[in-house]
Motif scaffolding. Sequence first.
Motif, PDB file in Angstrom:
ATOM      1  N   GLN A  15       0.812  -1.213   0.000  1.00 43.82           N
ATOM      2  CA  GLN A  15       0.000   0.000   0.000  1.00 43.82           C
ATOM      3  C   GLN A  15       0.852   1.274   0.000  1.00 43.82           C
ATOM      4  O   GLN A  15       0.463   2.279   0.602  1.00 43.82           O
ATOM      5  N   LYS A 113      -4.916   6.540   2.512  1.00 49.13           N
ATOM      6  CA  LYS A 113      -5.928   5.497   2.474  1.00 49.13           C
ATOM      7  C   LYS A 113      -5.422   4.277   1.719  1.00 49.13           C
ATOM      8  O   LYS A 113      -4.888   4.390   0.624  1.00 49.13           O
ATOM      9  N   PRO A 114      -5.584   3.083   2.305  1.00 50.48           N
ATOM     10  CA  PRO A 114      -5.281   1.860   1.554  1.00 50.48           C
ATOM     11  C   PRO A 114      -6.342   1.640   0.488  1.00 50.48           C
ATOM     12  O   PRO A 114      -7.489   2.041   0.656  1.00 50.48           O
ATOM     13  N   ARG A 115      -5.967   1.001  -0.600  1.00 48.53           N
ATOM     14  CA  ARG A 115      -6.923   0.747  -1.676  1.00 48.53           C
ATOM     15  C   ARG A 115      -6.896  -0.720  -2.077  1.00 48.53           C
ATOM     16  O   ARG A 115      -5.858  -1.386  -2.002  1.00 48.53           O
ATOM     17  N   ASP A 118      -4.521  -1.133  -7.250  1.00 49.10           N
ATOM     18  CA  ASP A 118      -3.524  -0.095  -7.537  1.00 49.10           C
ATOM     19  C   ASP A 118      -3.998   0.869  -8.615  1.00 49.10           C
ATOM     20  O   ASP A 118      -3.437   1.962  -8.771  1.00 49.10           O
ATOM     21  N   SER A 129      -4.731   4.548  -8.560  1.00 45.33           N
ATOM     22  CA  SER A 129      -5.795   4.842  -7.595  1.00 45.33           C
ATOM     23  C   SER A 129      -5.435   6.053  -6.741  1.00 45.33           C
ATOM     24  O   SER A 129      -4.260   6.333  -6.479  1.00 45.33           O
ATOM     25  N   ARG A 131      -4.908   7.659  -3.336  1.00 43.81           N
ATOM     26  CA  ARG A 131      -4.454   7.085  -2.071  1.00 43.81           C
ATOM     27  C   ARG A 131      -4.473   8.084  -0.920  1.00 43.81           C
ATOM     28  O   ARG A 131      -3.822   7.878   0.101  1.00 43.81           O
ATOM     29  N   CYS A 424     -13.511   9.198   0.204  1.00 41.29           N
ATOM     30  CA  CYS A 424     -13.280   7.777  -0.077  1.00 41.29           C
ATOM     31  C   CYS A 424     -14.484   6.935   0.337  1.00 41.29           C
ATOM     32  O   CYS A 424     -15.307   6.586  -0.493  1.00 41.29           O
TER      33      CYS A 424
END
Length: 448
Positions: A15, A113-115, A118, A129, A131, A424
């Motif tokens: 991440q 923020k984790p997604r 990618d 993405s 992030r 998000c």
Amino acid sequence: MSWTPSSWRAFPIKQQPTYQDKELLEKIESELSTYPPLIFAGEARVLKEKLAAAGRGEAFLLQGGDCAESFADFNAKNIKNLFKLMLQMNMVLMYTTGKPIVKVGRIAGQFAKPRSSDFEEIDGVKLPSYRGDIINGIEFTEEARIPNPKNMLKAYNQSASTMNLVRAFARGGLADLNKVHQWNLDFIKDNPLGKRYDELSTKIDSSMKFMAACGLNSDTMPQLHQTTLYTSHEALLLNYEEALTREDTDTDEWYDCSAHMLWIGDRTRDLSEAHIEYFRGISNPIGCKVGPSMEEDELIELIDALNPNNEEGRLNLIVRMGASKIREYFPKLLKRVRDEGRNVVWSCDPMHGNIEKSSTGFKTRNFDNILSEVEQFFAIHKEMGTIAAGIHMEMTGNDVTECTGSTSSPITDEGLASRYHTQCDPRLNASQALELSFMLSDAITDSE
């Protein structure tokens, strides 16, 4: 292996952005490392003591705030609305349970923020993405989605300004219990929930008048005039966290001075990777998300890696299973931790396991599912004879339309588009969060 603030760099990591200009990245990291800390080590130690009390059932953790803070939406009104909502929820919970409430905001640093992927694709166009503003821009353009190290400086400056305002609110009179009616946000004053809060405020007013007649008032008792809102965020971007890691001169311990409390997400809790390595060396109270994929042995190993001295208040396990999965997956984890005598603070994140897609295409959460996960969390703890110590929510003090359902704010799938403003994930609006706090106070009382 000996720990240093940079030892995480020798480990695999998930991440993380890929910065194109490595020289600029190193320059920004070096500059950040000279900036003043955003919090002091002593504050983090006090929070750890309060979390230890929550873990013993002597207090309750209320943690909440934005899914992701935004550079564009940064203003005093938004900060004040969240602060007032935290005060309202604090008062509902404290008055009903008779316990001190440990207030921790997802604020002044919640930028990364984790997604799940990618890349993001819209109308055949595929771009990296988003992030979080600390990494790249939310605009769907090639230029905006390039990770920019300079965003870390802007995140620091916004966090510092936010901290300054929060401290002013907490110490400058806004938190005075004589102003409890003034905390009611304008857009919920006239609905049944606002009236219920006003009824509670009137009871508190009566108590304050009685205390004043006894010579106890805001002038003589700071506890009636001031409060503390601690800060927290997911420590995802370790370049930023390392740059703000400082050695405490009083204890020779290392603290991440970007926030009072940091947590590891469910996607980055691998025992052999960088985030665990970084977290094991900082002395802040820390958290770790616990999802349905967590195994019993893995959880014990994780606890021992992050809290090797079995210290009370050090580790907050934030359960995020989903309403349909918590009954299946959580009891065995809770039983194992209980039976092995590990000291942890258990809190419930009823948000992240309950995301769904609405019929109108919006990512949303249904209030009934959120409430169901909370109620099951408390019921399971009661069955096990353990302590349900806290709640962790994505919420805002603004009148948004992002989560469906609830009595106080009956938002339908069709109504989501009205004020869907999140960066998000969908957040509870102020009405929904306050409604949940009333229901949560009932769940706490029933579990004791």
